[in-house]
Design an enzyme around this catalytic site. Structure first.
Site, PDB file in Angstrom:
ATOM      1  N   CYS A 136      -1.597  -4.216   0.001  1.00 48.44           N
ATOM      2  CA  CYS A 136      -2.344  -4.606  -1.196  1.00 48.44           C
ATOM      3  C   CYS A 136      -1.404  -4.515  -2.383  1.00 48.44           C
ATOM      4  O   CYS A 136      -0.488  -3.696  -2.406  1.00 48.44           O
ATOM      5  CB  CYS A 136      -3.530  -3.671  -1.410  1.00 48.44           C
ATOM      6  N   GLN A 137      -1.625  -5.353  -3.362  1.00 49.63           N
ATOM      7  CA  GLN A 137      -0.752  -5.330  -4.524  1.00 49.63           C
ATOM      8  C   GLN A 137      -1.111  -4.226  -5.475  1.00 49.63           C
ATOM      9  O   GLN A 137      -0.292  -3.758  -6.241  1.00 49.63           O
ATOM     10  CB  GLN A 137      -0.830  -6.653  -5.253  1.00 49.63           C
TER      11      GLN A 137
END
Ligand code: PLP
Ligand code: PLP
Lengths: 144, 418, 418, 144
Positions: free
Chosen positions: D57-58
């Site tokens: 996930c960013q």
């Protein structure tokens, strides 16, 4: 010696251009070059030393220069016949001229005869490598 | 999508295949191009050219951490390409596919990474005697720099003898790595890599295969063969230039350190320390060649769409024609093609004529072949040759082209010796 | 060829420039694309896309020792690209231009080659504190593997202080190499590399510049600056992906060994020995990305054709608008842009809102910006930040786009905090 | 506990799909997700440990699973609000189901709600990373 030298470089180049452009067919042009190669005396094996090799040709091309009086005389050889013919043509063109004349001369025959296009040079263009080597010799003999 | 599959007879199908390669309509020196330099690089089908073009027209963006639509589209095509390649070569997992710059880059990357993690002074790397420079010089550099030893396996025409020699060499030299080509780009010889992989597995010698030529002419299954590494280029496989693949079997992911460092391959960076991401990302530093991946994806899809197997079978048929026809040309000799398995590559030489002269004249007749040492100098020297003229075929070549090539060769020899 | 040069007023000229970039006509999420992620990768002008396409349609072939017409054409375009790049960055000789896979590849190649020939345990490499990971991690790897030391130069807003700090750092640490970015991809800050090069020359410290961003926004003259190495990517300079440049000053050609080994870079290979070709070839192993070179050549020609200087001047004007407009957005802060010289890149952050949320919502509004650490983690950590939203401009962007972006940012903050 | 669990996973998923597809405007859909994020209790700082981080996930997303009787209960958090809302939605969907139910279930809501397209995943898709993590938890608790 200069008095023997009847034609200037430009004149001789024009003759070379006329010779090559005489042919309508690529075959005939190549036949001409091949014949030049076959007629060329080349160099004796003992003289084909690595320091005479022209870098950037796909076949091995040797080019030798000697000073005779004021002028340079070029002799050449190759293990392939087409480069041998081309080298012979170029050697003949430049032989009999002083280093100064050679250095002052800007050849145009490569473009004018379509040789550049037909001789499918590789990344390091064999033809221009030969011409560069001629210039280097002229420079060396001029300063020598 | 399927192209050309319902067309018969075969020559009509070949016609249809050809119609997908725009360069085949080109003329050179006023003559129709006869392109027989496929082992150097293949022509590209229209789908590939368009995929690259469409990528730049529409989706062009960087992939790493792009939180926008173009970045998303780019990431999708890039990862789709990875999946397609994994499927093409039978990788067990998508992350075993690492994109590189090409075969040469892949092998260099591998040699570097192994030199930092696995190979040690005195270790033997076993190569074959007919490797391409790209699978010799990276190891030679290691031998000069860190003292690994290179041993070369002789390759007989007979597969049994090759396998036997391999066993002997492994017994004698205890190599830490076997690194061999799938097929020779000089002679076309296909090594019996299935059987060689079996031997390597038995002796627990890791095996790298240079698939630059092999992947173009075979359906390979790296997982089934149990290969550790497999390297190839997109540009020889009908895809774009500037992108290649290094397959790294999963079990190596913890052993093999990254080989390029920078953006996109890290987990965390401080001024004095760094930790790396998981494979495949840890092996892919910097902005990848997404347009290349888009084109490679299109190439794989194109091959599936024409039922590639039929193309491969046809290549073998064409090869037989080529060998038969070339054998009849006076004054030349063929390298190999006596017994073993061959890919559609034939090297010839004329003892009395320089290969360069031949290629120059054949080019004038519209035939593109390659003359020279083909980056296989050591083996050529062993044969006592300076170079050959190499004719390499693809499924879009025709029997007429092969015959025209043989004629051009004949005529060139006549011109040069006449 | 000249494009758009006779057009005035400026906004009409910008309109004309825009017309050369097909992607600008794209919609995303049903809205016109506002592309402000240029520092990640630029859009490509039509000329570049067509050059790549035409290359594959017509001249596609391998370059090395090709004795046929296509090989000739490929070689010509490849070497023409080298010449054009040499001219673009003011290299004294064409063979100083080495084609690589991109900036990251260039810096890795350089670090590897220096580690084998020049750098030794204990040697100091001096970087700046705002380097991209691609100019940190390759050196970090050397520091871990062979004990070189990394020292980071602080970058003040004031150029005089930067130059002074450089002198002090050189005096104190006696670095063997200065490796700094031309401009920061995070803040846009342009380092005073002319003056830094002068200092480096005075102390005889070789200097490498990461030009990934700098080359896009400046007319550089590597010979005049006396730089030793300069690295950049094609894909940020309006050219294709998968190709980049490493400028290597001629005096290093005998010092620096090759960094990739294989086809095309050798003079002669035996089974147990090898000698290398001259530069640039000794640095370019394997089939090069000729299509990429064709596209890069087209990019350079395109930039000349529009009188690139005018685009560069306009970018600065646009940057001032962007900074002024963004300063007025409530709830965000800008990194830098207080004093020193800047390229058209602005990083902002909203203390109360996550940069990821901002980028996702802005994307929905058609605005492509980048959110994250931008591969500059160490400097961001120093600032106490996790990430920013980065707005990066090109000469084809407009004031309206900048204003629309500021509005989108404003609205996104409202949605997220409202 | 199973008697408390009134709806099956498929039914709950359909509700989630209906909730999200109610909106014609992307703005409203995002507002819904953001509201989910705001309403989510998240995790106390002490529980936001690195081993709960979902890779890929960013933003940072934590996902925690606990077994309560036969069923799993998921709780989640993120430092960004949109991922927090999405994680909360997914946690709610899967909470109250046995590992076996979860493992047998093939979710379709990502495609059916257009979330995949709108959440502009990066190379390692954040959404699918969360779903994968759910599966891993289910597998771990099943064999445990
Ligand atoms: C300053 C800087 N250096 C290096 C790089 C790496 O460039 P590439 O990803 O093209 O290798 C970038 C781009 O991301 C950059 O901005
Ligand atoms: C067998 C073999 N290995 C390696 C290579 C190198 O491939 P590339 O030049 O694409 O890196 C080639 C192609 O020339 C090849 O034929």
């Amino acid at each position: 010696m200069p008095e023997v030298q009847r034609m200037g470089l430009a004149e001789k180049e024009q003759q070379l251009i006329d010779d090559l452009n005489m042919f309508d067919e690529w075959m005939d042009k190549y036949q001409f070059i091949i014949d030049m190669g076959k007629e060329s005396e080349g160099l004796p094996d003992a003289e084909k030393t690595d320091d005479l090799l022209v870098k950037g040709c796909q076949s091995r091309v040797w080019l030798k220069a000697e000073k005779v009086g004021d002028v340079l005389v070029f002799r050449s050889d190759s293990d392939a016949i087409i480069p041998k013919g081309i080298a012979a043509m170029i050697a003949r063109l430049y032989s009999g001229h002083t280093p100064e004349e050679i250095l002052a001369f800007r050849p145009t025959f490569v473009e004018k005869t379509g040789l550049a296009q037909h001789l499918t040079p590789t990344r390091a263009n064999g033809l221009s490598a030969i011409l560069k080597r001629i210039q280097q010799y002229a420079l060396a003999y001029k300063t020598a | 999508m399927s192209y050309c599959v319902d067309i018969s007879p075969l020559d009509k199908r070949v016609e249809c295949w050809r119609s997908h390669f725009p360069q085949l309509r080109r003329k050179v020196h006023g003559r129709p191009l006869v392109y027989l330099d496929n082992a150097a690089t293949s022509l590209k089908p229209r789908d590939v050219i368009e995929a690259v073009q469409q990528y730049y027209l529409r989706d062009n963006a960087n992939v790493h951490r792009a939180n926008h639509a173009l970045g998303h589209a780019s990431t999708t095509v890039y990862e789709d390409a990875r999946k397609a390649v994994a499927q093409l070569i039978g990788a067990a997992a998508t992350q075993e596919i690492i994109f590189t710059g090409g075969t040469t880059d892949s092998i260099n990357a591998l040699a570097t990474a192994l030199s930092k993690s696995y190979l040690q002074r005195g270790d033997v790397v076993l190569l074959s005697e007919l490797e391409h420079h790209s699978n010799i010089v990276p190891w030679l550099e290691l031998s000069q720099r860190m003292g690994i030893q290179l041993v070369y396996l002789p390759i007989a025409e007979d597969d049994d003898r090759v396998v036997k020699a391999l066993e002997e060499h492994i017994e004698r030299h205890r190599p830490r790595l076997l690194a061999v080509t799938h097929a020779s780009n000089l002679t076309g010889r296909v090594l019996p890599i299935e059987r060689m992989a079996e031997v390597a597995r038995q002796y627990e010698v890791p095996m790298m295969v240079d698939g630059a030529q092999g992947v173009v002419h075979h359906r390979i299954d790296v997982a089934k063969l149990g290969l550790d590494f497999y390297a190839f280029s997109s540009h020889k496989l009908y895809g774009p230039m500037g992108i290649g693949v290094l397959y790294i079997r999963k079990k190596w992911h913890d052993v093999l350190p990254p080989f390029r460092f920078g953006g996109g391959m890290i987990d965390e960076v401080d001024y004095q320390s760094v930790s790396y991401a998981q494979a495949p990302y840890k092996y892919e530093a910097g902005t990848p060649h997404v347009a290349g991946a888009a084109g490679l994806l299109a190439a794989v899809r194109f091959l599936e769409s024409i039922h590639w197997e039929e193309g491969l079978a046809y290549e073998q048929q064409l090869l037989r024609v080529a060998v038969d026809t070339l054998r009849k040309v006076d004054g030349i000799r063929l390298l190999g093609h006596e017994g073993g398995q061959y890919d559609p590559i034939v090297s010839v030489y004329a003892p009395k004529v320089h290969h360069y002269d031949l290629a120059v004249l054949m080019d004038q007749m519209g035939v593109a072949v390659r003359a020279g040492h083909h980056c296989v100098q050591p083996y050529l020297k062993k044969l006592g040759l300076k170079g050959t003229v190499r004719i390499s075929l693809a499924f879009y070549n025709t029997e007429e082209e092969v015959e025209y090539c043989a004629d051009a060769l004949k005529r060139s020899i006549q011109i040069l010796t006449g």
